[in-house]
Design a protein around this motif. Structure first.
Motif, PDB file in Angstrom:
ATOM      1  N   LEU A   6       4.308  -0.923   5.875  1.00  0.00           N
ATOM      2  CA  LEU A   6       3.351  -0.731   4.796  1.00  0.00           C
ATOM      3  C   LEU A   6       4.003  -1.087   3.467  1.00  0.00           C
ATOM      4  O   LEU A   6       5.219  -0.999   3.325  1.00  0.00           O
ATOM      5  N   THR A   7       3.132  -1.435   2.529  1.00  0.00           N
ATOM      6  CA  THR A   7       3.616  -1.539   1.161  1.00  0.00           C
ATOM      7  C   THR A   7       3.007  -0.389   0.400  1.00  0.00           C
ATOM      8  O   THR A   7       1.786  -0.268   0.319  1.00  0.00           O
ATOM      9  N   LEU A   8       3.842   0.492  -0.104  1.00  0.00           N
ATOM     10  CA  LEU A   8       3.343   1.651  -0.830  1.00  0.00           C
ATOM     11  C   LEU A   8       3.600   1.461  -2.311  1.00  0.00           C
ATOM     12  O   LEU A   8       4.638   0.932  -2.704  1.00  0.00           O
ATOM     13  N   ASN A   9       2.647   1.919  -3.098  1.00  0.00           N
ATOM     14  CA  ASN A   9       2.839   1.908  -4.537  1.00  0.00           C
ATOM     15  C   ASN A   9       3.383   3.281  -4.950  1.00  0.00           C
ATOM     16  O   ASN A   9       2.651   4.256  -4.994  1.00  0.00           O
ATOM     17  N   VAL A  10       4.705   3.322  -5.176  1.00  0.00           N
ATOM     18  CA  VAL A  10       5.333   4.599  -5.514  1.00  0.00           C
ATOM     19  C   VAL A  10       5.989   4.486  -6.878  1.00  0.00           C
ATOM     20  O   VAL A  10       6.821   3.599  -7.102  1.00  0.00           O
ATOM     21  N   ASN A  11       5.618   5.346  -7.774  1.00  0.00           N
ATOM     22  CA  ASN A  11       6.167   5.347  -9.136  1.00  0.00           C
ATOM     23  C   ASN A  11       6.110   3.956  -9.763  1.00  0.00           C
ATOM     24  O   ASN A  11       7.060   3.498 -10.388  1.00  0.00           O
ATOM     25  N   GLY A  12       4.992   3.279  -9.541  1.00  0.00           N
ATOM     26  CA  GLY A  12       4.771   1.982 -10.167  1.00  0.00           C
ATOM     27  C   GLY A  12       5.455   0.822  -9.472  1.00  0.00           C
ATOM     28  O   GLY A  12       5.324  -0.319  -9.902  1.00  0.00           O
ATOM     29  N   GLN A  13       6.200   1.108  -8.410  1.00  0.00           N
ATOM     30  CA  GLN A  13       6.863   0.009  -7.696  1.00  0.00           C
ATOM     31  C   GLN A  13       6.214  -0.202  -6.346  1.00  0.00           C
ATOM     32  O   GLN A  13       5.721   0.741  -5.734  1.00  0.00           O
ATOM     33  N   GLN A  14       6.223  -1.453  -5.889  1.00  0.00           N
ATOM     34  CA  GLN A  14       5.758  -1.745  -4.536  1.00  0.00           C
ATOM     35  C   GLN A  14       6.945  -1.540  -3.599  1.00  0.00           C
ATOM     36  O   GLN A  14       7.949  -2.215  -3.718  1.00  0.00           O
ATOM     37  N   ARG A  15       6.808  -0.569  -2.698  1.00  0.00           N
ATOM     38  CA  ARG A  15       7.919  -0.301  -1.783  1.00  0.00           C
ATOM     39  C   ARG A  15       7.493  -0.629  -0.359  1.00  0.00           C
ATOM     40  O   ARG A  15       6.521  -0.094   0.145  1.00  0.00           O
ATOM     41  N   ARG A  69      -2.132   4.305   1.786  1.00  0.00           N
ATOM     42  CA  ARG A  69      -2.067   2.857   1.591  1.00  0.00           C
ATOM     43  C   ARG A  69      -3.040   2.455   0.506  1.00  0.00           C
ATOM     44  O   ARG A  69      -4.178   2.913   0.490  1.00  0.00           O
ATOM     45  N   GLY A  70      -2.608   1.619  -0.409  1.00  0.00           N
ATOM     46  CA  GLY A  70      -3.528   1.125  -1.430  1.00  0.00           C
ATOM     47  C   GLY A  70      -3.776   2.121  -2.559  1.00  0.00           C
ATOM     48  O   GLY A  70      -4.552   1.847  -3.455  1.00  0.00           O
ATOM     49  N   ARG A  71      -3.123   3.270  -2.510  1.00  0.00           N
ATOM     50  CA  ARG A  71      -3.301   4.243  -3.591  1.00  0.00           C
ATOM     51  C   ARG A  71      -1.957   4.385  -4.309  1.00  0.00           C
ATOM     52  O   ARG A  71      -0.914   4.005  -3.785  1.00  0.00           O
ATOM     53  N   SER A  72      -1.981   4.930  -5.513  1.00  0.00           N
ATOM     54  CA  SER A  72      -0.707   5.018  -6.221  1.00  0.00           C
ATOM     55  C   SER A  72      -0.141   6.431  -6.122  1.00  0.00           C
ATOM     56  O   SER A  72      -0.841   7.413  -6.321  1.00  0.00           O
ATOM     57  N   VAL A  73       1.134   6.474  -5.758  1.00  0.00           N
ATOM     58  CA  VAL A  73       1.813   7.747  -5.539  1.00  0.00           C
ATOM     59  C   VAL A  73       2.805   7.972  -6.677  1.00  0.00           C
ATOM     60  O   VAL A  73       3.528   7.053  -7.060  1.00  0.00           O
ATOM     61  N   THR A  74       2.803   9.174  -7.226  1.00  0.00           N
ATOM     62  CA  THR A  74       3.787   9.500  -8.260  1.00  0.00           C
ATOM     63  C   THR A  74       4.574  10.728  -7.820  1.00  0.00           C
ATOM     64  O   THR A  74       3.988  11.735  -7.423  1.00  0.00           O
ATOM     65  N   THR A  75       5.892  10.617  -7.892  1.00  0.00           N
ATOM     66  CA  THR A  75       6.752  11.756  -7.588  1.00  0.00           C
ATOM     67  C   THR A  75       7.453  12.180  -8.875  1.00  0.00           C
ATOM     68  O   THR A  75       7.331  11.516  -9.909  1.00  0.00           O
ATOM     69  N   VAL A  76       8.219  13.249  -8.785  1.00  0.00           N
ATOM     70  CA  VAL A  76       8.899  13.745  -9.982  1.00  0.00           C
ATOM     71  C   VAL A  76       9.826  12.677 -10.566  1.00  0.00           C
ATOM     72  O   VAL A  76      10.038  12.619 -11.785  1.00  0.00           O
ATOM     73  N   GLY A  84       9.143   9.730 -10.963  1.00  0.00           N
ATOM     74  CA  GLY A  84       8.363   8.735 -11.690  1.00  0.00           C
ATOM     75  C   GLY A  84       7.787   9.243 -13.001  1.00  0.00           C
ATOM     76  O   GLY A  84       6.988   8.558 -13.635  1.00  0.00           O
ATOM     77  N   LEU A  85       8.181  10.436 -13.436  1.00  0.00           N
ATOM     78  CA  LEU A  85       7.579  10.987 -14.655  1.00  0.00           C
ATOM     79  C   LEU A  85       8.176  10.382 -15.928  1.00  0.00           C
ATOM     80  O   LEU A  85       7.493  10.198 -16.929  1.00  0.00           O
ATOM     81  N   GLN A  86       9.459  10.094 -15.850  1.00  0.00           N
ATOM     82  CA  GLN A  86      10.163   9.514 -16.999  1.00  0.00           C
ATOM     83  C   GLN A  86       9.653   8.095 -17.257  1.00  0.00           C
ATOM     84  O   GLN A  86       9.338   7.386 -16.309  1.00  0.00           O
ATOM     85  N   ASP A  87       9.581   7.694 -18.506  1.00  0.00           N
ATOM     86  CA  ASP A  87       9.165   6.321 -18.812  1.00  0.00           C
ATOM     87  C   ASP A  87      10.224   5.353 -18.274  1.00  0.00           C
ATOM     88  O   ASP A  87      11.401   5.447 -18.646  1.00  0.00           O
ATOM     89  N   PRO A  88       9.830   4.431 -17.382  1.00  0.00           N
ATOM     90  CA  PRO A  88      10.831   3.565 -16.747  1.00  0.00           C
ATOM     91  C   PRO A  88      11.531   2.651 -17.753  1.00  0.00           C
ATOM     92  O   PRO A  88      12.679   2.259 -17.542  1.00  0.00           O
ATOM     93  N   GLU A  89      10.861   2.313 -18.836  1.00  0.00           N
ATOM     94  CA  GLU A  89      11.481   1.394 -19.791  1.00  0.00           C
ATOM     95  C   GLU A  89      12.362   2.115 -20.809  1.00  0.00           C
ATOM     96  O   GLU A  89      13.530   1.796 -20.993  1.00  0.00           O
ATOM     97  N   THR A  90      11.776   3.107 -21.470  1.00  0.00           N
ATOM     98  CA  THR A  90      12.511   3.759 -22.562  1.00  0.00           C
ATOM     99  C   THR A  90      13.356   4.933 -22.081  1.00  0.00           C
ATOM    100  O   THR A  90      14.235   5.405 -22.801  1.00  0.00           O
ATOM    101  N   GLY A  91      13.055   5.432 -20.869  1.00  0.00           N
ATOM    102  CA  GLY A  91      13.780   6.609 -20.393  1.00  0.00           C
ATOM    103  C   GLY A  91      13.262   7.897 -21.011  1.00  0.00           C
ATOM    104  O   GLY A  91      13.801   8.976 -20.770  1.00  0.00           O
TER     105      GLY A  91
END
Ligand SMILES: Cc1cc2nc3c(=O)[nH]c(=O)nc-3n(C[C@H](O)[C@H](O)[C@H](O)COP(=O)(O)OP(=O)(O)OC[C@H]3O[C@@H](n4cnc5c(N)ncnc54)[C@H](O)[C@@H]3O)c2cc1C
Ligand code: FES
Ligand code: FES
Lengths: 213, 332
Positions: A59-68, A123-130, A132-139
């Motif tokens: 599967l390809t899962l969308n986890v914390n904004g990434q395709q895994r 599948r096809g839904r977006s998953v967020t874990t702890v 993934g709360l921090q801003d990936p770009e600015t931290g």
């Protein structure tokens, strides 16, 4: 719609969930499920992965904004996949029975118990874990993380990741809320250290911080 | 209950996208198949290795099973609509507050976000002897551990026992019976409509099932007719703790009143039998009567006639009596 990415990370065509029935065999690596209904929509998903031999499980899962890309058993829960396949051990397993909330994650922004949902169902839904709360770009920390950092809302903190996810669902869905409303929004998370008052302080502060950005 | 933290036993998973495909899969796999809605009842059984279906059919990818449609003043609620969606729906709240109240008191936010109305009314009993895998009547055996002399049966039934003394755990079930809802059930041969009151079955009818669903059946929608739209409602769930907990006793009632008199009534109690109990005698008693304290007292007394407590659940008698009284008082 699921945006499929093939094993080399190259995007392939989108496959609509509506157009196929999927059979997954737990033990085997066989692509066909003998004698069962099996209908693929002209290749797509299956064509891209059939060579791997574990077609239905990849599967390809969308986890914390990434395709895994991940190999998932049909009987695998999301908490299992996150912790043991994707290394996202922020999500805890307490009871594994929908009775504690330690495994709480967001699915399309809504809080769910990761221990009690099949990974194949997201599948096809977006998953967020702890993680993934921090801003990936600015931290930058999210309002909920910032509030918990300031307020020191937990003791042993085993329950914290789950609480942070329920708080995130609350502050993102409700612009302003009372302490009672926060308590009921967090009533699906248990804290064995009994730190509820400080946890609620953090939830209220997180609401303020979210409104001020 | 033993808690096992490894993988559930293996099963074959299907994720149909249409009702037709789901029905075909259920027909094909018969007794070996398990319909999976939110999974919150299902997965306990799988994890504890007490029910081990070979095939699991995940209903989550069928758009036609989700959502709420208007039918005049009535509502058709897809079986896969989440309890949160039912509780939050403006039409449910304005017409059938009873159902919104019931749905919003189920378990926890996370469970309501994932648990479905169809699953909530189709869930199995929580009798812990049965759920721990004891070979009781309900599990196909030949004894009831919950009514044995040493049994812990504080949560068990006071009405309708027939060998088995389990209770129905659903909060939405009594509300749907009170609203005269009907269930659409589909299988390979067609669709049938079952009144909510007949959807829930006691052990005298079928000791191994809680509902009228048979292998191969798919619950597609729950229809709430216009009849009780905007009526006076009373819902009260009594439980040990304010979150997460199943009801000890629940009352769900609907009234139409005029000039202090009760013209029409539905009074349903859950947590006291293996099915939500509609109190026909109480309804007859209060219909045409003034919505007074006297009527409430008489209704409570009548409600518990014939009730037979087990060793540890005598309190349920008083609880049921008082909840019925409160419901009738609310019509004043
Ligand atoms: C810790 C905990 C506390 C709870 N507390 C409460 C409570 O206080 N009040 C309450 O009412 N409930 C409570 N529940 C139950 C909860 O509401 C579940 O959501 C419900 O039992 C099952 O709904 P589900 O959608 O998860 O269904 P599932 O678990 O997937 O299904 C339940 C059963 O119904 C069958 N089924 C489901 N949908 C269909 C369909 N469309 N057609 C045919 N068969 C179907 C399944 O095969 C299965 O046998 C609790 C559950 C847990 C785990
Ligand atoms: S681990 Fe999921 S609720 Fe406890
Ligand atoms: S801080 Fe220890 S469980 Fe919550």
């Amino acid at each position: 719609m699921i945006d499929e990415v093939d094993v080399n990370g190259l995007p392939t065509r989108s496959v609509s969930r509506r157009t196929f029935i999927k059979g997954v065999i737990a033990a085997g690596a066989t692509a066909s499920t003998a004698g069962t209904l099996f209908r693929a929509s002209g290749g797509g998903l299956f064509a891209a992965t059939a060579l791997q031999g574990t077609a239905e499980r990849l599967l390809t899962l969308n986890v914390n904004g990434q395709q895994r890309r991940v190999d998932v058993l049909p009987n695998e829960t999301l908490a299992m996949t996150l912790r043991y396949k994707l290394g996202l051990t922020g999500t805890k397993l307490g009871c594994d029975r929908a009775e504690c909330g330690a495994c709480t994650v967001l699915v399309d922004g809504v809080n769910h118990y990761g221990c009690s949902i099949l990974t194949h169902a997201v599948r096809g839904r977006s998953v967020t874990t702890v993680e993934g709360l921090q801003d990936p770009e600015t931290g930058a920390l999210s309002p909920v993380q910032q509030a918990v950092l300031e307020g020191g809302g937990f003791q042993c903190a085993f329950c914290a990741p789950g609480f942070l996810m329920s708080m995130t669902a609350l502050v993102t869905s409700t612009p302003s809320f009372t302490r009672d409303e926060a308590a009921s929004a967090l009533s699906g998370n248990l804290c064995r250290c009994g730190d509820y008052n400080k946890i609620l302080d953090c939830a209220m502060r997180a609401g303020e911080l979210a409104r001020s950005v | 209950m033993a808690t096992i933290r490894d993988m559930m036993p293996a099963f074959e998973l299907f994720q149909p996208a249409t009702v037709e495909d789901a029905v075909a899969l259920l027909a094909e796999h018969g007794r070996e198949a398990w319909a999976l809605a939110g999974g919150l009842d299902s997965m306990d059984w799988f994890k504890d290795r007490i029910k081990r279906p070979r095939v699991v059919i995940d209903l989550g990818g069928i758009p036609d099973l989700t959502g709420i449609q208007e039918r005049g003043e009535g509502l058709d609620i897809g079986a896969m609509t989440s309890l949160s969606a039912v509780a939050a729906d403006e039409r449910v709240r304005s017409r059938f507050q009873l159902l919104a109240d019931a749905a919003s008191q189920v378990a926890t936010p996370q469970i309501r976000n994932q648990g479905t109305l169809g699953g909530n009314v189709s869930q199995d009993t929580r009798c812990w002897y049965y759920r721990s895998g004891w070979p009781c009547y309900r599990a196909g055996g030949n004894t009831c551990y919950a009514s044995a002399p040493q049994a812990m049966n504080r949560e068990h039934c006071i009405l309708g026992a027939s060998r088995c003394v389990a209770v129905n755990p659903s909060d939405t079930a009594p509300a749907l019976v009170a609203l005269d809802a009907t269930m659409d059930v589909r299988n390979r041969r067609g669709t049938r409509t079952v009144a909510a009151e007949d959807y829930f079955v006691g052990p005298a009818i079928d000791i191994t099932r809680m509902t009228a669903l048979k292998p191969g059946d798919l619950l597609t929608s729950i229809r709430v007719p216009a009849d009780w739209a905007g009526a006076r409602f009373y819902f009260e769930k009594v439980r040990d703790r304010g979150s997460w907990d199943f009801a000890l006793v629940t009352v769900a009632a609907a009234f139409r009143t005029a000039g202090g008199r009760i013209d029409q009534a539905r009074v349903v109690v859950n947590g006291v039998a293996a099915y939500p109990v509609r109190l026909h005698d109480v309804e007859r008693l209060v219909t045409g009567a003034p919505a007074s304290e006297e009527t409430a007292q008489a209704a409570g007394d009548l409600a518990v006639q014939g009730a037979r407590p087990l060793k540890y659940n005598g309190y349920k008698l008083a609880l049921m009596r008082n909840l019925v009284r409160r419901a009738v008082r609310s019509a004043a």
